[in-house]
Design a protein around this motif. Structure first.
Motif, mmCIF file in Angstrom:
data_model
loop_
_atom_site.group_PDB
_atom_site.id
_atom_site.type_symbol
_atom_site.label_atom_id
_atom_site.label_comp_id
_atom_site.label_asym_id
_atom_site.label_seq_id
_atom_site.Cartn_x
_atom_site.Cartn_y
_atom_site.Cartn_z
ATOM 1 N N ARG A 197 -2.820 2.325 2.028
ATOM 2 C CA ARG A 197 -2.083 1.120 1.667
ATOM 3 C C ARG A 197 -2.739 -0.047 2.383
ATOM 4 O O ARG A 197 -3.599 0.136 3.251
ATOM 5 C CB ARG A 197 -0.605 1.257 2.061
ATOM 6 N N LEU B 83 1.201 2.973 -7.847
ATOM 7 C CA LEU B 83 0.634 4.039 -7.047
ATOM 8 C C LEU B 83 -0.339 4.816 -7.922
ATOM 9 O O LEU B 83 0.011 5.228 -9.025
ATOM 10 C CB LEU B 83 1.767 4.946 -6.534
ATOM 11 N N TRP C 79 8.975 1.158 -1.116
ATOM 12 C CA TRP C 79 9.244 2.577 -1.299
ATOM 13 C C TRP C 79 10.522 3.021 -0.605
ATOM 14 O O TRP C 79 11.186 3.950 -1.040
ATOM 15 C CB TRP C 79 8.067 3.387 -0.744
ATOM 16 N N THR D 299 -1.000 1.119 -3.701
ATOM 17 C CA THR D 299 -1.184 2.335 -2.915
ATOM 18 C C THR D 299 -2.067 3.312 -3.665
ATOM 19 O O THR D 299 -1.930 3.498 -4.877
ATOM 20 C CB THR D 299 0.177 3.006 -2.620
ATOM 21 N N VAL E 211 3.488 5.403 -11.632
ATOM 22 C CA VAL E 211 2.540 6.283 -10.964
ATOM 23 C C VAL E 211 1.479 6.672 -11.986
ATOM 24 O O VAL E 211 1.797 7.228 -13.040
ATOM 25 C CB VAL E 211 3.232 7.540 -10.414
ATOM 26 N N LEU F 249 7.653 6.921 1.478
ATOM 27 C CA LEU F 249 6.454 7.451 0.851
ATOM 28 C C LEU F 249 5.869 8.626 1.624
ATOM 29 O O LEU F 249 5.472 9.631 1.027
ATOM 30 C CB LEU F 249 5.401 6.346 0.711
#
Length: 327
Positions: A249, A197, A3, A235, A170, A287
Motif C-alpha cells: 500500500r 485492490l 478497509w 493496494t 477486487v 486488510l
C-alpha cells in the motif's frame, strides 16, 4: 477505500464474482512433459471450476452471501454447474444459458502438485456487458465485486463501472494477457484504474510491469510497488505460494505468512485465496486479517485435489462463519 470501516446495513449480496464457470478435465502423471514430449498418465478425472465460480464458492463456504454471474451452456454440464453452485449457497439467478457448450479447462498435474492449464471459453464468452453491469449495480456499499481475466475485459470493465461508491472492486488479472497493454486497450486501463485492490501472483506481477519471469524473489516487493504506482491502484496483494502473500500500500509493505502444508494440487488455490479475501473484506475485517484468512484457506485447498471440492468451510479453519450482518 477504508478497509477497517464496517457497514451497519447488510446488503443482500456481500460478494459478487463475475466471470467464468468451467468444467475441469484433469490428467495426472508422475511428471509434466516438456515441449514435444509424451509421458504416460496415471489417471484422469473431471471436476467443477472456473475462476469466478471458484471465488464465489470459496467465499460462500466461509459465510459470505455470494452470487456468481457467468454464462453457462444449455448442455448437461451447464445444468450441473448451476446445481453445484446452488448447493454451496451461491446465488446463480442472474446466470444466462447460451448455445455454445459450457467452458472447459484441461489440466496436466504432476505428483508434486505442479500443473499446466489450458482453458477454452465456450459459453463463458456469452456473458454480456449489460448483464454484468446490471448485477454489479445492485450491490450496496460494503459489498465486494470480484473480477478476473477469463472473460472479455469489456464485460468486466462494465461491471466495475456500474458498481456504486463504497463497493470494493477486487481485480485478479488472470489470465494476465488482456492487461499487459492497457495503453492500447481503454477497457483494460479503466478496469485497472477502478480496482481498489489488485491480487495476482509473482509471475503475473512481473508480466504486468514488463519484467522477465526470472526476476529474483528479493526484488518482488519493489516490483509490486512499481505495479501499484503504474496502475494507480490503492493496494496490490501478490501471492507467493508457500511463502504467503505480500501486501503493498502507499508507504507500507507487509508480508503475511502461509501455514506449512504438504502440497497435493495447487489448481485453483489463487481463486480460493481471492474468495476468502473478498469474504473477509465484506465482513469488515482489517486488510491484514483478511489476507491472513485467505492464506489459511489457500493452504488448506492445496492439500486436496481439484478446485471447488478443495475449498474449506469456516469450521475447518477454526473460524466462526463470517456474519453477513457485519457487511
Amino acid at each position: 477505500m477504508h478497509w477497517e470501516s464496517r457497514h451497519e446495513r447488510a446488503p443482500a449480496v456481500t460478494v459478487l464474482a463475475v466471470g467464468a464457470y468451467t468444467v475441469d478435465f484433469y490428467i495426472f502423471g508422475d511428471r509434466l512433459p516438456s515441449v514435444g514430449e509424451t509421458v504416460a498418465a496415471t489417471g484422469t478425472a473431471s471436476a467443477h471450476g472456473g475462476k469466478a465460480a471458484n471465488v464465489a464458492v470459496a467465499a460462500a463456504r466461509l459465510g459470505g452471501r455470494a452470487r456468481f454471474i457467468g454464462a453457462v451452456g444449455g448442455d448437461q454440464e451447464g445444468a450441473e454447474a448451476l446445481a453445484t453452485l446452488t448447493r454451496d449457497g451461491v446465488d446463480v439467478s442472474a446466470c444466462p444459458r447460451t448455445d455454445p457448450p459450457t467452458a472447459r479447462s484441461f489440466i496436466c498435474l504432476d505428483s508434486r502438485g505442479q500443473q499446466y492449464i489450458m482453458t477454452w471459453a465456450g459459453a463463458a464468452d456469452g456473458l454480456t456487458a449489460d448483464v454484468a453491469a446490471a448485477g454489479a449495480a445492485l450491490l450496496r456499499p460494503g459489498a465486494v465485486l470480484v473480477l478476473q481475466g477469463e472473460i472479455p475485459v469489456a464485460v468486466s470493465a462494465a461491471a466495475a463501472a456500474a458498481a456504486v461508491p463504497g463497493v470494493t472492486v477486487v481485480l485478479n488479472p488472470s489470465p494476465v494477457e488482456p492487461f499487459t497493454q492497457p495503453r492500447s486497450d481503454p477497457d483494460a486501463a479503466r478496469l485497472l484504474a477502478r480496482a481498489d485492490l489488485v491480487v495476482l501472483n509473482a509471475a503475473e506481477c512481473r508480466r504486468l510491469i514488463g519484467e522477465r519471469a526470472g526476476s529474483t524473489p528479493s526484488g518482488l516487493s519493489a516490483e509490486a510497488a512499481q505495479l501499484r504506482r503504474q496502475i494507480r491502484t490503492a493496494t496490490v496483494v501478490v501471492t507467493v505460494g508457500a511463502q504467503g502473500a505480500l501486501v503493498i500500500r502507499e508507504g507500507s509493505e507487509m508480508h503475511v505468512p502461509a501455514p506449512e502444508v504438504k502440497v497435493v494440487d495447487t489448481t485453483g488455490a489463487g481463486d480460493g485465496f481471492v474468495g476468502a479475501l473478498a469474504a473477509g473484506i465484506a465482513a469488515g475485517m482489517p486488510l491484514a486479517e483478511a489476507v491472513l484468512l485467505a492464506c489459511r484457506a489457500a493452504a488448506v485447498s492445496v492439500t486436496r485435489q481439484f478446485c471447488i471440492p478443495s475449498y474449506p468451510r469456516a469450521s475447518e479453519l477454526s473460524h466462526a462463519p463470517l456474519s453477513p450482518r457485519q457487511c
